[in-house]
Design an enzyme around this catalytic site. Structure first.
Site, PDB file in Angstrom:
ATOM      1  CE1 TYR B 294      -4.468   1.112   0.765  1.00 29.65           C
ATOM      2  CE2 TYR B 294      -3.162   3.007   1.417  1.00 29.65           C
ATOM      3  CZ  TYR B 294      -4.375   2.454   1.057  1.00 29.65           C
ATOM      4  OH  TYR B 294      -5.500   3.246   1.009  1.00 29.65           O
ATOM      5  CE1 TYR B 344      -5.013   5.454  -1.863  1.00 31.67           C
ATOM      6  CE2 TYR B 344      -6.693   7.141  -1.928  1.00 31.67           C
ATOM      7  CZ  TYR B 344      -5.853   6.321  -1.211  1.00 31.67           C
ATOM      8  OH  TYR B 344      -5.868   6.370   0.168  1.00 31.67           O
TER       9      TYR B 344
END
Lengths: 142, 389
Positions: B294, B344
């Site tokens: 991430y 995203y």
């Protein structure tokens, strides 16, 4: 703030009971943080109990205003219109001599950020930004 | 049963069998202020059930995130009586946690087949992370003690951590550049990515600062899109259209303080989780063929690599060389282009990329012979899985 322009930056909520003693103290140019009556633990930001022992008997303890820089950023992005004219502006995460940490602007630092380092010693300055609100900021001890 | 026994028993009992996404690149250039997260979710859901060959009626568990209400999503999809359902908060940490909840539901028998649905219309509706309104409300310490100083946004908190990491360990500015460029190189080989123009170190270093020391290219994109992931038991997975991708191990950990930042760069929480994670999967770090880490902000990758033990504490800055993290390197990172160049989707699309890599579907960006993949998200709640084919 010495000029007469109205202050346009975000301000804290002075009506919040939990945090009122903090802002009353900064107005007197004093920095206070919460301390547990039972175990003497100190913490920030304000809370309803001692995070060490869960004690709810809490006092506001005056602290020295001496601190050091944990880290800092130069904020270039305009997130708040009130900061538009002063970018980049310095925000530091500051560690008080007594242990707890808080966010604050740094002052008395030149545009080249000369000498600015992590762990640099600081002292508090009180900025009376409005008749009601005084914000603590920090400057290097030179 | 001890925790170790339970986790060994869980190993490979639950699988990801279907994945679906929108085309992030196409939608990036096609904004629509009326774009609905429910409609986005519908698109991804249909793609995912088509992918695994199941039907709507096979779904008896449903979670949504950023799709605001699971009830409404279920109503739209005609899923009347799911046996297990919940709306997850919209934060990125909930992708890894959502997969964990689904796996727990399947493993415990509370649901047979769970759909996780994420939809994000953030670019079309002008989503912002930081500034006015962030962290507001009568209980907000941030509004009272950070915002008056102009302090706002998770990126600024990462800027503070990264500056401190640099001061302690001498981490070079180029370290983040290597991560941003690696993401871009991978995104250029990903047909559905948003950012496809080449990126050099010079380009990177010339990009404007947001919260210095972090630059624009250290920040995740804001784009529209949706992801759906279908989770079921290994046993049911055997009869489906795609090879099952097993959840060998999954674990989370936390670091809860007054700020989003961690004063040890999340090292303490991650390093306490890592032995559980790798132990439960019965493998070592060297067995991991790729990692989807991430990267809401590029320093998150450095802190994750240290905390998970891929390199020593403080060593990540020199560890992330282009050779090591590229598609043919020792640990290919963020093979889709990650959050700074693919999309995203707050971790959800990284799960999909891990599945596609393990299935061998990734074309020009395929990691050769990928058998084990890692997903991790580092934040106040961190989560990580080891997936295998």
């Amino acid at each position: 703030m010495t000029n007469d322009a109205p202050y346009k930056r975000p301000l804290p909520d002075l009506e919040r009971k939990l945090t009122q003693p903090y802002w009353e103290a900064t107005k007197r140019h004093e920095l206070v943080i919460q301390q547990c009556d039972a175990c003497q633990h100190l913490w920030f930001p304000p809370s309803f109990c001692c995070p060490n022992c869960l004690g709810e008997a809490i006092s506001w303890k005056p602290v020295s205003g001496r601190a050091k820089i944990w880290s800092w950023i130069d904020m270039w992005q305009m997130y708040f219109r009130g900061f538009a004219d002063e970018r980049p502006y310095l925000v530091a995460y500051v560690e008080l001599e007594e242990g707890p940490r808080l966010m604050a602007n740094l002052v008395d630092i030149d545009e080249e950020r000369t000498g600015l380092t992590c762990d640099m010693p600081l002292e508090i300055v009180f900025d009376d930004v409005t008749p009601e609100v005084t914000l603590p900021r920090f400057r290097p001890i030179r | 049963m001890s925790r170790d026994t339970l986790k060994r028993d869980f190993r490979d009992k639950v699988a990801i069998v279907g994945v679906g996404t929108t085309d992030f690149g196409a939608m990036y250039r096609d904004l629509d202020p009326q774009r609905s997260n429910y409609q986005l979710g519908l698109t991804a859901f249909k793609a995912a059930i088509e992918d695994c060959g199941l039907t709507r009626d096979d779904i008896d568990g449903i979670f949504t995130s950023r799709v605001p209400d699971t009830v409404r999503m279920s109503e739209i999809l005609g899923i009347r009586h799911p046996r297990f359902s919940s709306t997850l908060p919209g934060g990125g940490r909930y992708s890894g946690l959502g997969v964990q909840y689904a796996a727990m539901a399947v493993y415990s028998g509370m649901a047979d087949t769970v759909a996780l649905i994420y939809g994000n219309n953030g670019r079309s509706v002008g989503a912002k992370y930081g500034g006015d309104g962030e962290g507001g409300g009568p209980e907000s310490n941030s509004a009272d003690f950070d915002v008056p100083y102009g302090m706002t946004s998770p990126g600024a908190q990462y800027g503070l951590m990264y500056r401190r990491h640099q001061a302690l360990y001498g981490t070079p500015a180029e370290a983040l550049g290597h991560l941003a460029i690696n993401n871009r190189n991978n995104a250029m080989k990903n047909p559905i990515s948003v950012m496809k123009n080449p990126l050099s170190m010079e380009d990177y270093l010339n990009t404007r600062f947001i919260a210095e020391p972090l630059r624009l290219l250290d920040y995740c994109l804001i784009n529209d899109g949706a992801v759906c992931i279908i989770v079921t038991s290994a046993e049911r997975a055997r009869d489906l259209k795609q090879p099952p991708i097993y959840i060998s191990a999954t674990q989370s950990t936390s670091d809860f303080t007054a700020q989003y930042l961690s004063d040890n760069f999340y090292y303490d929480s991650l390093s306490s989780m890592a032995p559980d994670l790798f132990g439960a999967a019965g493998i070592d770090r060297k067995d991991i063929d790729f990692a989807q880490i991430y990267d809401n902000f590029t320093p998150t990758v450095l802190f994750s690599l240290e905390g998970l033990g891929f390199c020593g504490k403080g060593e990540s800055g020199s560890w992330v060389t282009p050779e090591r993290i590229s598609l043919t390197g020792e640990l290919p990172l963020n093979t889709s282009g990650g959050h700074t160049s693919e999309s995203y989707m707050q971790g959800w699309a990284m799960h999909v990329e891990a599945v596609r890599q393990l299935r061998g579907e990734c074309g020009d960006r395929q990691v050769a012979n990928a058998e084990f993949g890692l997903y991790s998200c580092t934040s106040p709640v961190s989560a990580a899985h080891i997936l295998r084919r």
